[in-house]
Scaffold this active site. Structure first.
Site, short mmCIF file in Angstrom:
data_model
loop_
_atom_site.label_atom_id
_atom_site.label_comp_id
_atom_site.label_asym_id
_atom_site.label_seq_id
_atom_site.Cartn_x
_atom_site.Cartn_y
_atom_site.Cartn_z
N ASP A 289 0.62 -1.43 -0.37
CA ASP A 289 -0.03 -0.28 -0.30
C ASP A 289 0.82 1.23 0.37
O ASP A 289 1.30 1.65 1.49
CB ASP A 289 -0.92 0.27 0.87
CG ASP A 289 -2.21 1.16 1.46
OD1 ASP A 289 -2.33 1.92 0.02
OD2 ASP A 289 -2.99 1.99 2.14
N GLU A 323 -2.73 10.59 -1.43
CA GLU A 323 -4.02 9.26 -1.03
C GLU A 323 -4.38 9.46 0.35
O GLU A 323 -5.74 9.00 0.53
CB GLU A 323 -3.54 8.10 -2.28
CG GLU A 323 -4.94 7.12 -1.84
CD GLU A 323 -5.00 6.27 -0.52
OE1 GLU A 323 -6.19 5.53 -0.70
OE2 GLU A 323 -4.43 6.25 -0.11
#
Length: 454
Positions: A289, A323
């Site tokens: 991630d 993000e």
């Protein structure tokens, strides 16, 4: 006789010649699996740079790495898009413990501050805990029972859901909104059960969102193992208290960048975008991630370039910034696309880890979905067939307002929430072959859409 035998052997080849697309798709997978560069790119990003929280020196280093990498790969153009991003710092290691328990005494707990949380400072917070399973329970309990307490949100991800992202979506509201909802009723702190598929010892961080009209109270995530233990202790000793101490700080926004690498097409102003987010949380190394998504995006465009493919549309590999705790990069990219009157044919995002590919989620018209579904026979031999889910991705989401079709790369999801937002999200957790298969899968989808359009 020999001549007849030769002709018989030749019949399958003559009857079922490989199409141009089949040849190209095989070439893409061959290139990724035999000469792939995604795994080494990920090694450098995670091991040499490490975790890359927005606003950090490591995030700045990742921007420069992305620029240099796509320049060295001879992409036609590499663009830096300025974007102001949040600068949240975790600070000194968190401390938490059960205290004043008549049965257990003092027991350390494994916690991490939630992203964007205020810190407690050295004095910490200490209070009795109130365990709840949902946000709606807070209203039922009211101020009389919650004021001056620490609220313990202990709703697990639903283990019966095969799609672990659906399970995550069903539990994550307590992390995102729990602090402000508890503050409405006078709570002084929040402990949230980690968003994890399994019982383990890794606390999962992630963003919370404060409401402007409510007090900001500190919030931590607790490992699922310790969440189970804390619940057990409280049931046996309702008068016990918990202490936790955090030292996080929110500073002024800082300048950062999206990094856009472009392979020019024959069309001047139409674009196919594939990307991931360059930032990560400050735990672990941000491998799944979303280091995996970033290197897969770069690799997908690199493979097409190496194969000598001349695209119709301009192909972009985009490293989005921020993000995790703001989405500033995705919004900035969409803002500039609108300002520059860029026509985006499709946007594809990889942000579900570097696991074995299964398919793509689709957020587009039924007609566009139908066109992609016609390509399933080409993809099924590589194990890529799931086109049943809706969705795209957080960073490409703002492009939907401009009518851009969105796609999300779907790898197998069963192990993702073992690593998501934890110390365990490191390079060694990513399988080289699975990462390469994902990059090839994304390159194939770019190729098909570029050739046939939507």
């Amino acid at each position: 006789m020999k001549k007849i035998l030769f002709l018989l052997l030749l019949i399958p080849t003559l009857a079922f010649p490989q199409s141009e697309d089949e040849v190209m798709i095989k070439s893409i997978f061959d290139k990724a699996l035999s000469e792939g560069q995604s795994h080494e790119m990920l090694r450098f990003l995670t091991k040499e740079i490490g975790a890359r929280l927005s606003g950090s020196p490591e995030a700045a280093a990742a921007v420069e790495w992305s620029r240099q990498t796509m320049t060295e790969l001879k992409f036609d153009e590499v663009i830096l898009q300025e974007v102001m991003v949040p600068h949240w710092v975790r600070g000194k290691r968190e401390v938490a413990r059960i205290s004043q328990s008549s049965k257990w005494g003092s027991v350390d707990l494994n916690v991490r501050a939630l992203g964007n949380s205020v810190g407690t400072g050295p004095e910490g917070v200490s209070a009795k805990i109130i365990e709840v399973q949902s946000l709606s329970e807070l209203e039922t309990l009211g101020k009389a029972q919650l004021e001056g307490k620490i609220v313990f949100f202990n709703r697990p991800m639903d283990p019966t859901l095969i799609n672990t992202f659906s399970a995550y979506g069903g539990a994550v509201d307590q992390r995102g909104s729990g602090a402000s909802e508890a503050a409405k009723y006078g709570a002084i702190g929040v402990i949230v059960r980690s968003m994890a598929s399994n019982i383990d010892d890794f606390p999962h961080t992630g963003s919370l969102r404060y409401q402007a009209d409510q007090p900001k109270i500190p919030a931590v995530a607790i490992s699922t193992s310790d969440a189970e233990f804390l619940s057990k202790v409280r049931k046996g000793d309702p008068e016990m208290t918990v202490y936790f101490e955090t030292h996080c700080m929110q500073y002024d926004d800082v300048l950062s960048y999206n990094v856009v690498g472009e392979l020019k097409g024959t069309s001047k102003n139409s674009y196919i975008v594939v990307g991931g987010h360059l930032d990560s949380w400050d735990l672990g190394e941000g491998a799944h991630d979303d280091g995996a998504g970033c290197v897969q995006a770069i690799e997908a465009v690199r493979i097409l370039k190496e194969l000598g493919y001349q695209p119709k549309n301009n192909l972009r590999a985009v490293m989005f910034m921020n993000e995790e705790n703001g989405l500033k990069g995705g919004r900035r990219y969409a803002e500039l696309a609108l300002k520059n009157k860029e026509k985006h044919i499709v946007a594809i995002e990889s942000d579900r880890g570097g696991f074995v590919p299964r398919g793509f989620s689709l957020s587009m018209t039924e007609k566009q979905k139908g066109k992609i579904e016609k390509w399933q026979p080409l993809l099924l031999k590589y194990g890529i067939g799931d086109l049943s889910q809706a969705g795209g991705g957080a960073d490409i989401g703002p492009l939907a307002e401009q009518g851009v079709p969105l796609m999300g790369f779907l790898p197998d999801s069963q192990r993702y929430f073992n690593y998501h937002h934890t110390d365990a999200d490191v390079f060694e957790a990513v399988d080289k072959r699975e990462l390469e298969l994902g990059a090839a899968t994304m390159a194939v989808m770019i190729y098909l859409i570029d050739k046939y359009g939507l």
